[in-house]
Design a protein around this motif. Sequence first.
Motif, mmCIF file in Angstrom:
data_model
loop_
_atom_site.group_PDB
_atom_site.id
_atom_site.type_symbol
_atom_site.label_atom_id
_atom_site.label_comp_id
_atom_site.label_asym_id
_atom_site.label_seq_id
_atom_site.Cartn_x
_atom_site.Cartn_y
_atom_site.Cartn_z
ATOM 1 N N PRO A 36 45.000 25.568 36.249
ATOM 2 C CA PRO A 36 43.757 25.508 37.040
ATOM 3 C C PRO A 36 43.951 25.847 38.511
ATOM 4 N N SER A 37 45.033 25.373 39.122
ATOM 5 C CA SER A 37 45.248 25.666 40.544
ATOM 6 C C SER A 37 45.563 27.146 40.754
ATOM 7 N N ALA A 38 46.344 27.744 39.845
ATOM 8 C CA ALA A 38 46.637 29.176 39.955
ATOM 9 C C ALA A 38 45.374 30.002 39.776
ATOM 10 N N ARG A 39 44.467 29.547 38.916
ATOM 11 C CA ARG A 39 43.200 30.273 38.735
ATOM 12 C C ARG A 39 42.384 30.266 40.016
ATOM 13 N N LEU A 40 42.402 29.158 40.744
ATOM 14 C CA LEU A 40 41.676 29.099 42.015
ATOM 15 C C LEU A 40 42.246 30.101 43.014
ATOM 16 N N ILE A 41 43.551 30.234 43.028
ATOM 17 C CA ILE A 41 44.190 31.207 43.922
ATOM 18 C C ILE A 41 43.757 32.621 43.554
ATOM 19 N N LEU A 42 43.759 32.921 42.262
ATOM 20 C CA LEU A 42 43.332 34.249 41.821
ATOM 21 C C LEU A 42 41.862 34.491 42.145
ATOM 22 N N GLU A 43 41.032 33.480 41.994
ATOM 23 C CA GLU A 43 39.612 33.620 42.311
ATOM 24 C C GLU A 43 39.397 33.920 43.789
ATOM 25 N N ALA A 45 41.578 35.437 45.773
ATOM 26 C CA ALA A 45 42.029 36.817 45.967
ATOM 27 C C ALA A 45 40.970 37.803 45.490
ATOM 28 N N SER A 46 40.343 37.508 44.355
ATOM 29 C CA SER A 46 39.302 38.384 43.830
ATOM 30 C C SER A 46 38.082 38.407 44.738
ATOM 31 N N SER A 47 37.793 37.266 45.363
ATOM 32 C CA SER A 47 36.596 37.181 46.199
ATOM 33 C C SER A 47 36.688 38.026 47.458
ATOM 34 N N ILE A 48 37.903 38.327 47.910
ATOM 35 C CA ILE A 48 38.047 39.138 49.120
ATOM 36 C C ILE A 48 38.363 40.599 48.791
ATOM 37 N N GLY A 49 38.445 40.904 47.484
ATOM 38 C CA GLY A 49 38.654 42.287 47.082
ATOM 39 C C GLY A 49 40.047 42.552 46.564
ATOM 40 N N LEU A 50 40.287 42.220 45.308
ATOM 41 C CA LEU A 50 41.598 42.409 44.706
ATOM 42 C C LEU A 50 41.797 43.840 44.208
ATOM 43 N N GLU A 51 40.726 44.500 43.843
ATOM 44 C CA GLU A 51 40.806 45.856 43.305
ATOM 45 C C GLU A 51 41.514 46.800 44.278
ATOM 46 N N GLY A 52 42.583 47.417 43.820
ATOM 47 C CA GLY A 52 43.330 48.366 44.628
ATOM 48 C C GLY A 52 44.222 47.754 45.687
ATOM 49 N N SER A 53 44.328 46.439 45.722
ATOM 50 C CA SER A 53 45.117 45.756 46.754
ATOM 51 C C SER A 53 46.550 45.514 46.283
ATOM 52 N N SER A 54 47.441 45.375 47.251
ATOM 53 C CA SER A 54 48.815 44.963 46.942
ATOM 54 C C SER A 54 48.933 43.458 47.160
ATOM 55 N N LEU A 55 49.774 42.827 46.342
ATOM 56 C CA LEU A 55 49.938 41.376 46.403
ATOM 57 C C LEU A 55 51.413 41.040 46.510
ATOM 58 N N LEU A 56 51.728 40.137 47.410
ATOM 59 C CA LEU A 56 53.077 39.604 47.569
ATOM 60 C C LEU A 56 53.037 38.122 47.274
ATOM 61 N N GLU A 57 53.862 37.676 46.339
ATOM 62 C CA GLU A 57 53.957 36.247 46.071
ATOM 63 C C GLU A 57 55.346 35.758 46.441
ATOM 64 N N GLU A 68 48.173 38.387 36.342
ATOM 65 C CA GLU A 68 46.715 38.292 36.282
ATOM 66 C C GLU A 68 46.067 39.096 37.405
ATOM 67 N N ALA A 69 46.718 39.169 38.556
ATOM 68 C CA ALA A 69 46.207 40.002 39.647
ATOM 69 C C ALA A 69 46.203 41.473 39.234
ATOM 70 N N LEU A 70 47.263 41.911 38.578
ATOM 71 C CA LEU A 70 47.337 43.294 38.103
ATOM 72 C C LEU A 70 46.263 43.561 37.052
ATOM 73 N N ARG A 71 46.037 42.597 36.177
ATOM 74 C CA ARG A 71 44.989 42.758 35.163
ATOM 75 C C ARG A 71 43.608 42.851 35.808
ATOM 76 N N ASN A 72 43.473 42.254 36.978
ATOM 77 C CA ASN A 72 42.183 42.262 37.670
ATOM 78 C C ASN A 72 42.083 43.358 38.724
ATOM 79 N N GLY A 73 42.961 44.327 38.667
ATOM 80 C CA GLY A 73 42.797 45.512 39.494
ATOM 81 C C GLY A 73 43.740 45.690 40.652
ATOM 82 N N ALA A 74 44.653 44.755 40.904
ATOM 83 C CA ALA A 74 45.617 44.938 41.990
ATOM 84 C C ALA A 74 46.464 46.176 41.713
ATOM 85 N N SER A 75 46.815 46.893 42.762
ATOM 86 C CA SER A 75 47.575 48.124 42.581
ATOM 87 C C SER A 75 49.057 47.869 42.358
ATOM 88 N N HIS A 76 49.599 46.827 43.005
ATOM 89 C CA HIS A 76 51.015 46.526 42.898
ATOM 90 C C HIS A 76 51.237 45.060 43.253
#
Length: 218
Positions: A36-43, A45-57, A68-76
Amino acid sequence: MDDCCAPRTPDGYEREFDARFARRLATRYRRAGLTPSARLILEFASSIGLEGSSLLEIGGGIGDIQLEALRNGASHATNVELSSAYEPEAARLLEESGFRDRATRMLGIDVAGTPEAVEPADIVVLHRVVCCYPDYERLLGAAAGRGRRAVVFSYPVRSWMTRASVRAVNAWSVLNRRSYRMFAHAPDDMVSVLRARGFETRYRGGTGPWRIVGAVRV
C-alpha cells in the motif's frame, strides 16, 4: 518495522538484507503487487506526469516500484543499491517483465556520499530508506540534487511507539554486535531539507506505519 532497519556499512547491510529476505519480497510482489505505501508513491509519481519520465530509486531493493513505473509509462528506471543480495531476484523480475533494456541497476554506491556517481532523473524515490540513514540531510540533499522534477520519500509514523521501537531495536543490535540502526528523524526537518533546495511539498499522506511526502521542484 523490519524493512526500515539498516546497517551503517555496506557489509552490514548485506548481512541484514540477504538473499532470503530478497526472495520473500519478490514472492510477495508476484503474489500481491506493490505494498500500500509503495502504491501511494507510484500514485504521486503518476500525478505529476510519469509518462516518458526517468525514475531514480535510492535503495529500491528488488525494484518493484521501478517495474510498476515502467509499466505506467516511465522511459527508464535506475536503482542504486548497497546489498548485492537483491540482484538475482531483481534480474529475474526484470526478465519476466520484459523491461531489462529500460532499467539500470547500480551496486555499492552511497548516494549521500557520492551523488555525482548517479545521473539525474526526473523523479527520485526513497521508500523505507531515510529511516535507515543517520544523516538525513545529506541523503535527502543528494536526492534533491539528482531530482529534476520531483522527490518522494517515506518514513515511519512519528509516535511514541516508533521511538520505543527504535530504542528497542538499536539496543538489541548493540547487544548482538550487529551494525544496523533505526532512525526516527523529525518529519518537518526532512521536509525542510527539500524546501531549502527548491522543492515544494505537494503531497503528504500515508498508510499503515508509513507516511509519504511528495515534493516538486519550483
